[in-house]
Scaffold this motif. Structure first.
Motif, PDB file in Angstrom:
ATOM      1  N   GLU A 103      17.558  17.562  38.233  1.00 44.07           N
ATOM      2  CA  GLU A 103      18.373  18.326  37.075  1.00 44.07           C
ATOM      3  C   GLU A 103      19.762  17.418  37.489  1.00 44.07           C
ATOM      4  O   GLU A 103      20.517  17.531  36.485  1.00 44.07           O
ATOM      5  CB  GLU A 103      18.238  19.443  37.529  1.00 44.07           C
ATOM      6  CG  GLU A 103      19.067  20.342  36.753  1.00 44.07           C
ATOM      7  CD  GLU A 103      18.837  21.920  36.976  1.00 44.07           C
ATOM      8  OE1 GLU A 103      19.499  22.671  36.574  1.00 44.07           O
ATOM      9  OE2 GLU A 103      17.621  22.067  37.350  1.00 44.07           O
ATOM     10  N   ASP A 104      20.071  17.221  38.649  1.00 41.93           N
ATOM     11  CA  ASP A 104      21.332  16.796  38.940  1.00 41.93           C
ATOM     12  C   ASP A 104      21.618  15.557  38.550  1.00 41.93           C
ATOM     13  O   ASP A 104      22.966  15.288  37.738  1.00 41.93           O
ATOM     14  CB  ASP A 104      21.678  16.592  40.659  1.00 41.93           C
ATOM     15  CG  ASP A 104      21.739  17.807  41.277  1.00 41.93           C
ATOM     16  OD1 ASP A 104      22.201  19.067  40.618  1.00 41.93           O
ATOM     17  OD2 ASP A 104      21.651  17.972  42.627  1.00 41.93           O
ATOM     18  N   LYS A 110      22.182  16.613  34.639  1.00 44.84           N
ATOM     19  CA  LYS A 110      23.251  17.522  34.154  1.00 44.84           C
ATOM     20  C   LYS A 110      24.713  16.882  34.615  1.00 44.84           C
ATOM     21  O   LYS A 110      25.769  17.244  34.255  1.00 44.84           O
ATOM     22  CB  LYS A 110      23.240  18.803  34.807  1.00 44.84           C
ATOM     23  CG  LYS A 110      22.098  19.718  33.807  1.00 44.84           C
ATOM     24  CD  LYS A 110      22.106  21.169  34.285  1.00 44.84           C
ATOM     25  CE  LYS A 110      23.147  21.928  34.264  1.00 44.84           C
ATOM     26  NZ  LYS A 110      23.228  22.390  32.864  1.00 44.84           N
ATOM     27  N   ALA A 122      26.570  16.481  39.078  1.00 43.23           N
ATOM     28  CA  ALA A 122      26.735  17.101  40.426  1.00 43.23           C
ATOM     29  C   ALA A 122      27.780  16.914  41.322  1.00 43.23           C
ATOM     30  O   ALA A 122      28.446  15.987  40.652  1.00 43.23           O
ATOM     31  CB  ALA A 122      25.254  17.007  41.107  1.00 43.23           C
ATOM     32  N   LYS A 137      36.117  18.416  46.361  1.00 44.87           N
ATOM     33  CA  LYS A 137      34.958  18.834  45.352  1.00 44.87           C
ATOM     34  C   LYS A 137      35.201  18.129  43.971  1.00 44.87           C
ATOM     35  O   LYS A 137      36.035  18.704  43.086  1.00 44.87           O
ATOM     36  CB  LYS A 137      35.002  20.246  45.156  1.00 44.87           C
ATOM     37  CG  LYS A 137      34.365  21.109  46.482  1.00 44.87           C
ATOM     38  CD  LYS A 137      34.364  22.474  46.061  1.00 44.87           C
ATOM     39  CE  LYS A 137      33.725  23.233  47.514  1.00 44.87           C
ATOM     40  NZ  LYS A 137      33.596  24.705  47.276  1.00 44.87           N
ATOM     41  N   HIS A 140      11.441  22.326  33.572  1.00 38.62           N
ATOM     42  CA  HIS A 140      12.825  22.549  33.862  1.00 38.62           C
ATOM     43  C   HIS A 140      13.760  21.892  33.286  1.00 38.62           C
ATOM     44  O   HIS A 140      14.669  22.137  32.900  1.00 38.62           O
ATOM     45  CB  HIS A 140      12.849  22.773  35.439  1.00 38.62           C
ATOM     46  CG  HIS A 140      12.860  21.549  36.217  1.00 38.62           C
ATOM     47  ND1 HIS A 140      11.925  20.744  36.509  1.00 38.62           N
ATOM     48  CD2 HIS A 140      14.172  20.847  36.650  1.00 38.62           C
ATOM     49  CE1 HIS A 140      12.361  19.634  37.077  1.00 38.62           C
ATOM     50  NE2 HIS A 140      13.596  19.485  37.052  1.00 38.62           N
ATOM     51  N   ILE A 172      27.923  23.517  34.322  1.00 36.79           N
ATOM     52  CA  ILE A 172      27.372  23.331  35.696  1.00 36.79           C
ATOM     53  C   ILE A 172      28.012  24.400  36.366  1.00 36.79           C
ATOM     54  O   ILE A 172      29.381  24.166  36.469  1.00 36.79           O
ATOM     55  CB  ILE A 172      27.618  21.954  36.136  1.00 36.79           C
ATOM     56  CG1 ILE A 172      26.697  20.836  35.279  1.00 36.79           C
ATOM     57  CG2 ILE A 172      27.142  21.795  37.657  1.00 36.79           C
ATOM     58  CD1 ILE A 172      27.992  19.975  34.374  1.00 36.79           C
ATOM     59  N   GLU A 173      27.188  25.192  37.306  1.00 33.03           N
ATOM     60  CA  GLU A 173      27.845  26.131  37.889  1.00 33.03           C
ATOM     61  C   GLU A 173      27.254  26.173  39.371  1.00 33.03           C
ATOM     62  O   GLU A 173      25.869  26.748  39.599  1.00 33.03           O
ATOM     63  CB  GLU A 173      27.564  27.635  37.472  1.00 33.03           C
ATOM     64  CG  GLU A 173      28.120  27.952  36.030  1.00 33.03           C
ATOM     65  CD  GLU A 173      29.892  28.152  36.219  1.00 33.03           C
ATOM     66  OE1 GLU A 173      30.280  28.340  37.297  1.00 33.03           O
ATOM     67  OE2 GLU A 173      30.483  28.354  35.150  1.00 33.03           O
ATOM     68  N   ARG A 174      27.546  25.416  40.141  1.00 37.30           N
ATOM     69  CA  ARG A 174      26.953  25.285  41.502  1.00 37.30           C
ATOM     70  C   ARG A 174      27.966  24.559  42.582  1.00 37.30           C
ATOM     71  O   ARG A 174      28.933  23.789  42.312  1.00 37.30           O
ATOM     72  CB  ARG A 174      25.720  24.591  41.528  1.00 37.30           C
ATOM     73  CG  ARG A 174      25.589  22.851  41.020  1.00 37.30           C
ATOM     74  CD  ARG A 174      24.384  22.330  41.378  1.00 37.30           C
ATOM     75  NE  ARG A 174      23.431  22.626  40.457  1.00 37.30           N
ATOM     76  CZ  ARG A 174      23.092  21.904  39.355  1.00 37.30           C
ATOM     77  NH1 ARG A 174      23.639  20.603  39.142  1.00 37.30           N
ATOM     78  NH2 ARG A 174      22.205  22.062  38.668  1.00 37.30           N
ATOM     79  N   GLU A 175      27.460  24.647  43.924  1.00 39.13           N
ATOM     80  CA  GLU A 175      28.257  24.142  45.086  1.00 39.13           C
ATOM     81  C   GLU A 175      29.886  24.300  45.014  1.00 39.13           C
ATOM     82  O   GLU A 175      30.611  23.470  45.276  1.00 39.13           O
ATOM     83  CB  GLU A 175      27.958  22.521  45.261  1.00 39.13           C
ATOM     84  CG  GLU A 175      26.732  22.265  45.440  1.00 39.13           C
ATOM     85  CD  GLU A 175      25.883  21.455  44.575  1.00 39.13           C
ATOM     86  OE1 GLU A 175      26.396  21.168  43.760  1.00 39.13           O
ATOM     87  OE2 GLU A 175      24.524  21.308  44.944  1.00 39.13           O
ATOM     88  N   SER A 205      32.592  24.743  38.759  1.00 36.59           N
ATOM     89  CA  SER A 205      32.432  25.170  37.520  1.00 36.59           C
ATOM     90  C   SER A 205      32.772  24.354  36.475  1.00 36.59           C
ATOM     91  O   SER A 205      33.965  24.134  36.251  1.00 36.59           O
ATOM     92  CB  SER A 205      33.194  26.469  37.386  1.00 36.59           C
ATOM     93  OG  SER A 205      32.958  27.251  36.192  1.00 36.59           O
TER      94      SER A 205
END
Length: 335
Positions: A99-100, A103, A105, A117, A143, A159-162, A165
């Motif tokens: 997925e990374d 999309k 990452a 980041k 998935h 993407i909403e992670r780590e 946003s």
């Protein structure tokens, strides 16, 4: 041999080539699904498409191929508004991709070396304003299918992670190929493909010989072979560019809209996506032929492409969905 096989040099498979040309004229048609035996030129046609498509104008350093500086995402920190001509992207989505990878990452290298980041764009960013190709699409993990459905619906990748946003445009033509013996496609994903094509190995011996000759020439006399087909690919590219412009002025009479709606109703296709896709495909065909008014012949020629994968299954009908579309077309429009 970095150059893909020339699109114009593909022997036969006219319906498959037509479908891909139509989506290059009007990307909003929604993609192409190509199902058939192994070794029938499915992957070759997609690779060839990359060499055929006209270039696009993009902001030079933009990771999502933005058409103007204002469209560049904030996270990319683009400061140079210079524009360049770039090849239309044709991006492969491998079956095992995470997925990374798809999309995007967190950029681990920047996080470790600089403590920043930062976002590492994925395949969806690279495919924006181009084509995303999935070989053996019917074997794609659920998935990833869900992910593609979300993005295809919205035209945006989120993407909403780590602690990140991120969002960016992700509008692409989805091209999938597969072997029906290896499993069926989920109905939700099947419906996302605008056009569907069934391909088979050629049965004519002369056609098979010609396939062998051209492939052999491509591999062993590469330069002269590419030169031989360069002019035909260029002429086809010019027709696509002309058709894109002609599409804006193409007249669509109410009688044509009535025919499209009646055809879809008689076939029992679910929803209105069939009508809209058939209309767009027929208009692309008319523009490609340099016609100025959408007519019955354009609808007839594109009906199977747009509708065969939208029909409810009939276990008593062994002729196949393409033949069913043909029968209804002949009933409605005359043989």
């Amino acid at each position: 041999m970095n150059n893909p096989f020339p699109f114009s040099a593909i022997v036969g498979q006219e319906e498959m080539k037509q479908a891909m040309i139509f989506t290059s004229i009007d990307p909003s048609i929604g993609g192409v699904l190509v199902f058939g035996d192994r070794g029938t030129g499915k992957s070759t046609a997609v690779r060839a498409l990359a060499g055929l498509l006209p270039p696009i104008s993009v902001v030079k350093s933009c990771p999502v191929n933005s058409a103007q500086f204002e469209d560049c995402p904030d996270w990319a920190n683009i400061t140079d508004s210079a524009m360049i001509e770039a090849p239309t992207p044709v991006v492969d989505l491998p079956l095992g991709a995470s997925e990374d990878r798809v999309k995007g990452a967190l950029d681990i290298e920047k996080a470790l070396t600089r403590g920043e980041k930062a976002f590492q764009p994925g395949l969806l960013a690279k495919a924006n304003r181009g084509y995303l190709y999935i070989d053996e699409v019917n074997l794609l993990e659920d998935h990833i299918v869900d992910l593609l459905l979300d993005v295809a619906q919205s035209g945006e990748n989120v993407i909403e992670r780590e602690g990140l946003s991120i969002r960016h445009a992700a509008r692409f033509v989805l091209v999938g190929s597969g072997n029906p013996e290896e499993g069926e496609l989920r109905p939700q994903l099947l419906d996302r493909f605008g056009l569907s094509v069934d391909v088979a190995s050629p049965t004519d011996i002369n056609e098979r010989v010609e396939v062998i000759k051209r492939r052999d020439a491509y591999e062993n006399n590469h330069s002269s072979f590419m030169l031989r087909w360069q002019a035909e690919d260029a002429a086809l590219r010019d027709r696509i560019i002309t058709a894109r412009k002609a599409l804006r002025d193409l007249k669509t009479p109410d009688t044509a809209l009535h025919t499209v709606a009646e055809l879809c109703q008689k076939l029992g296709s679910d929803g209105l996506r069939g009508e809209l896709t058939l209309l767009k495909a027929a208009r692309a065909y008319a523009a490609f032929r340099n016609d100025t008014v959408l007519g019955t012949s354009h609808i007839r020629s594109t009906a199977a492409l747009a509708l065969r994968h939208r029909l409810r299954r009939d276990p008593l009908d062994e002729a196949g969905s393409g033949a069913r579309v043909g029968r209804i077309v002949n009933e409605l429009l005359g043989a």
